[in-house]
Scaffold this motif. Structure first.
Motif, mmCIF file in Angstrom:
data_model
loop_
_atom_site.group_PDB
_atom_site.id
_atom_site.type_symbol
_atom_site.label_atom_id
_atom_site.label_comp_id
_atom_site.label_asym_id
_atom_site.label_seq_id
_atom_site.Cartn_x
_atom_site.Cartn_y
_atom_site.Cartn_z
ATOM 1 N N ARG A 1 0.829 -1.210 0.000
ATOM 2 C CA ARG A 1 0.000 0.000 0.000
ATOM 3 C C ARG A 1 0.859 1.254 0.000
ATOM 4 O O ARG A 1 0.529 2.247 -0.662
ATOM 5 C CB ARG A 1 -0.927 0.001 1.225
ATOM 6 N N ILE A 2 1.961 1.208 0.728
ATOM 7 C CA ILE A 2 2.878 2.352 0.731
ATOM 8 C C ILE A 2 3.494 2.525 -0.651
ATOM 9 O O ILE A 2 3.655 3.653 -1.138
ATOM 10 C CB ILE A 2 3.957 2.156 1.818
ATOM 11 N N ARG A 3 3.797 1.425 -1.287
ATOM 12 C CA ARG A 3 4.319 1.489 -2.665
ATOM 13 C C ARG A 3 3.296 2.110 -3.601
ATOM 14 O O ARG A 3 3.634 2.955 -4.454
ATOM 15 C CB ARG A 3 4.689 0.079 -3.126
ATOM 16 N N LEU A 4 2.037 1.693 -3.487
ATOM 17 C CA LEU A 4 0.994 2.270 -4.334
ATOM 18 C C LEU A 4 0.818 3.760 -4.075
ATOM 19 O O LEU A 4 0.373 4.503 -4.956
ATOM 20 C CB LEU A 4 -0.333 1.546 -4.097
ATOM 21 N N ALA A 5 1.158 4.199 -2.859
ATOM 22 C CA ALA A 5 1.064 5.618 -2.522
ATOM 23 C C ALA A 5 2.249 6.420 -3.062
ATOM 24 O O ALA A 5 2.295 7.644 -2.913
ATOM 25 C CB ALA A 5 0.964 5.792 -1.010
ATOM 26 N N GLY A 6 3.211 5.730 -3.669
ATOM 27 C CA GLY A 6 4.306 6.437 -4.326
ATOM 28 C C GLY A 6 5.645 6.323 -3.650
ATOM 29 O O GLY A 6 6.638 6.847 -4.156
ATOM 30 N N ALA A 7 5.736 5.638 -2.501
ATOM 31 C CA ALA A 7 7.011 5.482 -1.799
ATOM 32 C C ALA A 7 7.606 4.117 -2.134
ATOM 33 O O ALA A 7 6.885 3.181 -2.472
ATOM 34 C CB ALA A 7 6.819 5.617 -0.302
ATOM 35 N N GLU A 8 8.904 3.996 -2.021
ATOM 36 C CA GLU A 8 9.581 2.733 -2.300
ATOM 37 C C GLU A 8 10.541 2.412 -1.154
ATOM 38 O O GLU A 8 11.730 2.716 -1.218
ATOM 39 C CB GLU A 8 10.350 2.801 -3.634
ATOM 40 N N PRO A 9 10.042 1.793 -0.079
ATOM 41 C CA PRO A 9 10.900 1.449 1.065
ATOM 42 C C PRO A 9 11.790 0.253 0.737
ATOM 43 O O PRO A 9 11.589 -0.871 1.207
ATOM 44 C CB PRO A 9 9.888 1.119 2.166
ATOM 45 N N THR A 10 12.799 0.486 -0.096
ATOM 46 C CA THR A 10 13.563 -0.591 -0.719
ATOM 47 C C THR A 10 14.205 -1.543 0.276
ATOM 48 O O THR A 10 14.117 -2.767 0.137
ATOM 49 C CB THR A 10 14.650 0.005 -1.637
ATOM 50 N N ALA A 11 14.882 -1.002 1.298
ATOM 51 C CA ALA A 11 15.575 -1.869 2.252
ATOM 52 C C ALA A 11 14.593 -2.764 2.992
ATOM 53 O O ALA A 11 14.880 -3.942 3.263
ATOM 54 C CB ALA A 11 16.361 -1.016 3.247
ATOM 55 N N ARG A 12 13.447 -2.234 3.319
ATOM 56 C CA ARG A 12 12.428 -3.041 4.005
ATOM 57 C C ARG A 12 11.919 -4.154 3.086
ATOM 58 O O ARG A 12 11.690 -5.271 3.528
ATOM 59 C CB ARG A 12 11.275 -2.145 4.472
ATOM 60 N N TRP A 13 11.728 -3.838 1.818
ATOM 61 C CA TRP A 13 11.294 -4.862 0.874
ATOM 62 C C TRP A 13 12.319 -5.999 0.805
ATOM 63 O O TRP A 13 11.952 -7.181 0.786
ATOM 64 C CB TRP A 13 11.118 -4.274 -0.517
ATOM 65 N N GLU A 14 13.572 -5.647 0.747
ATOM 66 C CA GLU A 14 14.615 -6.671 0.655
ATOM 67 C C GLU A 14 14.594 -7.594 1.871
ATOM 68 O O GLU A 14 14.682 -8.820 1.744
ATOM 69 C CB GLU A 14 15.990 -6.007 0.518
ATOM 70 N N ALA A 15 14.501 -6.999 3.058
ATOM 71 C CA ALA A 15 14.494 -7.802 4.277
ATOM 72 C C ALA A 15 13.251 -8.700 4.334
ATOM 73 O O ALA A 15 13.318 -9.863 4.755
ATOM 74 C CB ALA A 15 14.543 -6.895 5.507
ATOM 75 N N LEU A 16 12.120 -8.168 3.889
ATOM 76 C CA LEU A 16 10.887 -8.949 3.909
ATOM 77 C C LEU A 16 10.952 -10.087 2.892
ATOM 78 O O LEU A 16 10.538 -11.225 3.180
ATOM 79 C CB LEU A 16 9.692 -8.037 3.611
ATOM 80 N N ALA A 17 11.475 -9.801 1.711
ATOM 81 C CA ALA A 17 11.619 -10.859 0.707
ATOM 82 C C ALA A 17 12.560 -11.945 1.208
ATOM 83 O O ALA A 17 12.327 -13.145 0.980
ATOM 84 C CB ALA A 17 12.129 -10.263 -0.610
ATOM 85 N N ASP A 18 13.617 -11.563 1.910
ATOM 86 C CA ASP A 18 14.525 -12.550 2.499
ATOM 87 C C ASP A 18 13.784 -13.447 3.482
ATOM 88 O O ASP A 18 14.019 -14.662 3.532
ATOM 89 C CB ASP A 18 15.677 -11.857 3.225
ATOM 90 N N ALA A 19 12.901 -12.844 4.275
ATOM 91 C CA ALA A 19 12.149 -13.618 5.270
ATOM 92 C C ALA A 19 11.230 -14.630 4.606
ATOM 93 O O ALA A 19 11.113 -15.776 5.053
ATOM 94 C CB ALA A 19 11.350 -12.677 6.174
ATOM 95 N N TRP A 20 10.573 -14.226 3.533
ATOM 96 C CA TRP A 20 9.717 -15.173 2.808
ATOM 97 C C TRP A 20 10.563 -16.261 2.155
ATOM 98 O O TRP A 20 10.204 -17.450 2.193
ATOM 99 C CB TRP A 20 8.913 -14.447 1.736
#
Length: 501
Positions: A283-302
């Motif tokens: 949802r934050i991405r759809l709002a125009g932000a790209e929290p890249t480091a958080r995405w990476e950590a979350l993808a690692d967790a999955w």
């Protein structure tokens, strides 16, 4: 004869085991981590108890954790191999049959058996609570409402746990669109039991669906001591708080909640936590932000989970994380793995088969396409599904991430007719949503209507300002520097959860 606290007879059960089962049911109804120890105690003191064995099987499935499900299956098989099931009383037989069906992947049959059990034993709180969660997993809003509604008349007004039943009923009412009744039932449930986090959650959903964001913030703030820690639902309720912050345009506060409550180095990495984390970042991405480091950590967790096919709703959020991180190869690999699984002629009785074929895979492909900028593909995939998304589980609020993805791609691909209809639908239901008015402004921009865009942006700004004022309200409990009182660190993050958030 030994009975539970509600007067239901218990076969092969001592008073000690009955006491442990009562404690386990109470913990389950309160989403308390104590449920695991209480069930272990019941098994230890009464290993021959069919209800204790069924409860343990349910507990192994409720977290949608494949590894826990395997352990639960093995324990259940060892037990049933030595039991003459046809000779058991009907209540015990039906619990065992429901547990067997769920362990075999047939969520619909398990839910149906528990509903039949509730007709004969309407005060069997275990059957009602587990059946309620199965209705949630399968997205059956009507049964989510009526399973509890049909049993409530059998509960005495002076039974303390009747309020907990009312809290479940409130959530079923909300998911069925009866918002006024849902709010009334949820508020009454919390009045009877302030620690009923599921009822608090139901009220929060009611405010979310009506766009009453300020009411939701005030409600959560006033009851923070009862929901924000020490239960299996706290992460999910913080997720709701973060959604409210996004309605104020306060991405920083939403990310603060993400870091402190949804996903951090101390998070347990359970599926239910990770899907909330993915749903917020998307949802934050759809709002125009790209929290890249958080995405990476979350993808690692999955990726560390390496889940086999188990629950399509989880798969969608795993792909959401991979797509958000730009890890398209991993997203494609998961999709391909699910296609190989389906090619193995999975039995039709496995509920996740249909969920994956009809909803999960198209949704995964749409999320990947969105991250790749293929918006026409997104529309082609999600438009036919938009009224069927409930079929793979979750709540309206959770599934709204996919609805917003469809709208974003409709706008991005120039499908103004489709975007107009989607926005009109949303504003009709939530006329005070800043997101909805911002979308209308984007549509007006695409149509070259500067005047309409300006009016829509004014509406969006006013709606966001009203929410932001509530977030800043001095009447609210003390807040963090970002403006929202999220927990201060990982110590409040729950452990492995056996119940859905």
């Amino acid at each position: 004869m030994v009975t539970d606290r509600y007067g239901n007879p218990l076969h092969e059960c001592t008073q000690e085991t009955a006491a442990h089962l009562d404690r386990a049911v109470e913990a389950l109804l309160h989403f308390s981590p104590e449920v695991e120890q209480a069930v272990d105690d019941a098994l230890g003191s009464g290993p021959a108890s069919p209800v204790a064995q069924s409860f343990a099987a349910y507990l192994g499935m409720l977290g949608t954790e494949p590894g826990e499900a395997v352990v639960a299956r093995q324990r259940f098989d060892r037990y049933t191999a030595g039991v003459d099931i046809p000779s058991l009383p009907v209540r015990e037989r039906m619990h065992l049959a429901a547990a067997e069906a769920w362990l075999a992947g047939d969520l619909h049959r398990a839910g149906g058996l528990l509903e039949e059990l509730s007709l004969a034993y309407p005060t069997d709180a275990l059957a009602l609570a587990v059946g309620h969660q199965l209705d949630f997993f399968t997205g059956d809003a009507v049964r989510l409402r009526d399973r509890i509604g049909g049993a409530l008349g059998a509960w005495d007004a002076d039974e303390p746990h009747r309020g907990l039943m009312l809290g479940m009923y409130a959530f079923g009412l909300e998911e069925s669109g009866h918002y006024r009744l849902a709010e009334e039932a949820g508020l009454a449930a919390v009045e009877q039991n302030p620690r009923d986090v599921w009822a608090i959650h139901a009220v929060v959903h009611t405010y979310e669906m009506q766009g009453r964001v300020s009411d939701g913030i005030r409600y959560l703030d006033a009851r923070r001591d009862n929901w924000a820690r020490g239960n299996y639902l706290n992460v999910h309720n913080w997720w709701h708080y973060a959604l409210y912050a996004l309605e104020a345009g306060d991405t920083d506060s939403a990310l603060s909640i993400y870091d402190s409550a949804l996903h951090n180095d101390d998070s347990a990495g359970t599926a239910m936590e990770l899907l909330d984390a993915a749903a917020l970042l998307w949802r934050i991405r759809l709002a125009g932000a790209e929290p890249t480091a958080r995405w990476e950590a979350l993808a690692d967790a999955w990726a560390a989970r390496a889940d086999p096919p188990f629950y399509a709703f989880n798969d969608v959020h795993a792909v959401m994380s991979y797509a958000g991180a730009g890890r398209f190869v991993e997203a494609t690999r998961l999709i391909a793995d699910r296609r190989r699984w389906l090619a193995q002629e999975v039995a039709d009785t496995v509920t996740n088969r249909r969920m994956t074929v009809e909803i999960g895979l198209p949704a995964c492909e749409a999320l990947l396409a969105h991250a790749q900028g293929k918006h026409t593909t997104v529309v082609d995939l999600l438009w036919p599904l938009r009224r069927r998304l409930h079929e793979f589980g979750g709540s309206h609020a959770q599934r709204d991430a996919l609805q917003k993805t469809l709208l974003d791609s409709a706008l991005s691909s120039g499908r103004h007719d489709l975007a107009r209809a989607l926005i009109s639908e949303r504003i009709g239901i939530r006329p005070d949503s800043s997101y909805n008015w911002s979308a209308r402004a984007s549509l007006a921009d695409g149509l070259g209507d500067a005047a309409l865009a300006a009016v829509a942006r004014n509406h969006a700004r006013d709606a966001a300002a009203a929410v932001a004022e509530t977030l800043r309200s001095p009447a609210s409990p003390s807040r963090s520097g970002s403006g929202v009182g999220a927990p201060s660190g990982g110590s409040d993050a729950p452990g492995a959860s056996p119940v859905p958030r």
